[in-house]
Design a protein around this motif. Structure first.
Motif, mmCIF file in Angstrom:
data_model
loop_
_atom_site.group_PDB
_atom_site.id
_atom_site.type_symbol
_atom_site.label_atom_id
_atom_site.label_comp_id
_atom_site.label_asym_id
_atom_site.label_seq_id
_atom_site.Cartn_x
_atom_site.Cartn_y
_atom_site.Cartn_z
ATOM 1 N N LYS A 89 17.334 -69.055 -30.214
ATOM 2 C CA LYS A 89 17.121 -69.066 -28.744
ATOM 3 C C LYS A 89 15.951 -68.458 -27.945
ATOM 4 C CE LYS A 89 22.078 -68.993 -27.696
ATOM 5 N NZ LYS A 89 22.993 -68.229 -27.185
ATOM 6 N N VAL A 90 15.065 -69.114 -27.562
ATOM 7 C CA VAL A 90 14.014 -68.630 -26.900
ATOM 8 C C VAL A 90 14.037 -69.112 -25.537
ATOM 9 C CG1 VAL A 90 11.345 -69.028 -26.892
ATOM 10 C CG2 VAL A 90 12.397 -69.231 -29.259
ATOM 11 N N LEU A 91 13.539 -67.933 -24.574
ATOM 12 C CA LEU A 91 13.513 -68.114 -23.377
ATOM 13 C C LEU A 91 12.126 -67.822 -22.915
ATOM 14 C CD1 LEU A 91 14.810 -67.892 -20.398
ATOM 15 C CD2 LEU A 91 15.186 -65.465 -20.675
ATOM 16 N N ASP B 45 22.142 -54.344 -24.254
ATOM 17 C CA ASP B 45 22.787 -55.662 -24.782
ATOM 18 C C ASP B 45 21.441 -56.487 -25.046
ATOM 19 O OD1 ASP B 45 25.285 -55.325 -23.635
ATOM 20 O OD2 ASP B 45 24.879 -56.007 -21.538
ATOM 21 N N HIS B 46 20.326 -56.098 -24.809
ATOM 22 C CA HIS B 46 19.073 -56.657 -25.465
ATOM 23 C C HIS B 46 18.115 -55.690 -26.472
ATOM 24 C CE1 HIS B 46 20.018 -59.714 -22.390
ATOM 25 N NE2 HIS B 46 20.026 -58.603 -21.431
ATOM 26 N N ALA B 47 19.112 -54.978 -27.132
ATOM 27 C CA ALA B 47 18.395 -54.246 -28.115
ATOM 28 C C ALA B 47 17.492 -55.040 -29.138
ATOM 29 C CB ALA B 47 19.124 -53.326 -28.690
ATOM 30 N N ARG B 48 18.296 -56.268 -29.529
ATOM 31 C CA ARG B 48 17.604 -56.900 -30.542
ATOM 32 C C ARG B 48 16.479 -57.972 -30.217
ATOM 33 N NH1 ARG B 48 19.504 -56.356 -35.480
ATOM 34 N NH2 ARG B 48 18.930 -58.264 -36.261
ATOM 35 N N LEU B 49 16.448 -58.130 -28.843
ATOM 36 C CA LEU B 49 15.731 -59.001 -28.304
ATOM 37 C C LEU B 49 14.066 -58.921 -28.555
ATOM 38 C CD1 LEU B 49 14.994 -61.506 -26.334
ATOM 39 C CD2 LEU B 49 14.991 -59.930 -24.364
ATOM 40 N N ARG B 50 13.417 -59.762 -28.939
ATOM 41 C CA ARG B 50 12.042 -59.712 -29.238
ATOM 42 C C ARG B 50 11.245 -60.210 -28.031
ATOM 43 N NH1 ARG B 50 11.089 -56.380 -33.436
ATOM 44 N NH2 ARG B 50 9.307 -57.294 -33.749
ATOM 45 N N ILE B 51 10.384 -59.476 -27.541
ATOM 46 C CA ILE B 51 9.623 -59.783 -26.324
ATOM 47 C C ILE B 51 8.256 -59.982 -26.782
ATOM 48 C CG2 ILE B 51 9.048 -58.911 -24.051
ATOM 49 C CD1 ILE B 51 11.752 -57.434 -23.897
ATOM 50 N N LYS C 160 7.892 -67.162 -35.051
ATOM 51 C CA LYS C 160 8.359 -67.266 -36.436
ATOM 52 C C LYS C 160 8.299 -65.915 -36.883
ATOM 53 C CE LYS C 160 7.594 -71.855 -37.862
ATOM 54 N NZ LYS C 160 6.793 -72.959 -38.992
ATOM 55 N N GLN C 161 7.154 -65.198 -36.660
ATOM 56 C CA GLN C 161 7.297 -63.673 -37.206
ATOM 57 C C GLN C 161 8.216 -62.828 -36.396
ATOM 58 O OE1 GLN C 161 3.484 -61.935 -35.850
ATOM 59 N NE2 GLN C 161 4.109 -60.106 -36.842
ATOM 60 N N GLN C 162 8.424 -63.024 -35.085
ATOM 61 C CA GLN C 162 9.487 -62.360 -34.366
ATOM 62 C C GLN C 162 10.729 -62.787 -34.747
ATOM 63 O OE1 GLN C 162 8.369 -59.842 -32.317
ATOM 64 N NE2 GLN C 162 6.466 -60.392 -32.887
ATOM 65 N N LEU C 163 11.216 -63.891 -35.188
ATOM 66 C CA LEU C 163 12.399 -64.066 -35.471
ATOM 67 C C LEU C 163 12.634 -63.454 -36.957
ATOM 68 C CD1 LEU C 163 12.631 -67.633 -34.346
ATOM 69 C CD2 LEU C 163 13.882 -65.865 -33.527
ATOM 70 N N THR C 164 11.521 -63.437 -37.849
ATOM 71 C CA THR C 164 11.926 -62.883 -39.014
ATOM 72 C C THR C 164 12.086 -61.447 -39.025
ATOM 73 O OG1 THR C 164 10.345 -64.433 -40.093
ATOM 74 C CG2 THR C 164 10.677 -62.336 -41.139
ATOM 75 N N GLU C 165 11.276 -60.874 -37.957
ATOM 76 C CA GLU C 165 11.578 -59.352 -37.814
ATOM 77 C C GLU C 165 12.666 -59.028 -37.157
ATOM 78 O OE1 GLU C 165 7.937 -57.929 -36.029
ATOM 79 O OE2 GLU C 165 6.453 -58.423 -37.523
ATOM 80 N N SER C 166 13.277 -59.943 -36.441
ATOM 81 C CA SER C 166 14.581 -59.539 -35.694
ATOM 82 C C SER C 166 15.791 -59.923 -36.571
ATOM 83 C CB SER C 166 14.618 -60.286 -34.373
ATOM 84 O OG SER C 166 14.792 -61.716 -34.651
#
Length: 127
Positions: A4-6, A74-80, A118-124
């Motif tokens: 999911k991307v916001l 609650d958002h510890a894993r969220l990549r910003i 893609k990089q952010q999703l890989t890192e998370s």
């Protein structure tokens, strides 16, 4: 599971460009027109990545939204990722210190946006 991307940006043209760029990827895309709505959406939908426009009108800008999200366990894993026209080194450092994982300067190339997501999703991804 589809990530999911916001997208939080007050400019419809930018949201449309981001959506157009990412719609071919295996992602669920959500949009908010201001930081307050973005915060509410993040709390209910728990995105994997948030793209935040730094400069938005209203009580809260993207930097304040970044800080609010970072302050919540609650958002510890969220990549910003901060989207900004502010291109200075000091601005980049401010965004990173506020809790952003990356900064993407406007105008940005669609290919760079896809690569960064893609990089952010890989890192998370969990180990």
């Amino acid at each position: 599971m589809t990530a999911k991307v916001l997208i939080v940006d007050d400019q419809a043209e930018i949201r449309r460009l981001v959506r157009w760029t990412l719609e071919e990827e295996d992602l669920q895309l959500f949009e908010a027109t201001n930081a307050q709505l973005g915060l509410q959406m993040a709390r209910t939908m728990h995105p994997d990545v948030a793209l935040l426009d730094w400069m938005m009108p209203g009580e809260m800008d993207g930097l304040a939204l970044c800080q609010a999200l970072r302050s919540s366990p609650d958002h510890a894993r969220l990549r910003i990722v901060m989207l900004t026209a502010r291109a200075g080194t000091a601005d980049r450092n401010t965004a990173l210190e506020a809790g952003a994982h990356a900064v993407l300067h406007k105008p940005f190339s669609p290919a760079k946006l896809v690569e960064l997501i893609k990089q952010q999703l890989t890192e998370s991804a969990p180990d």
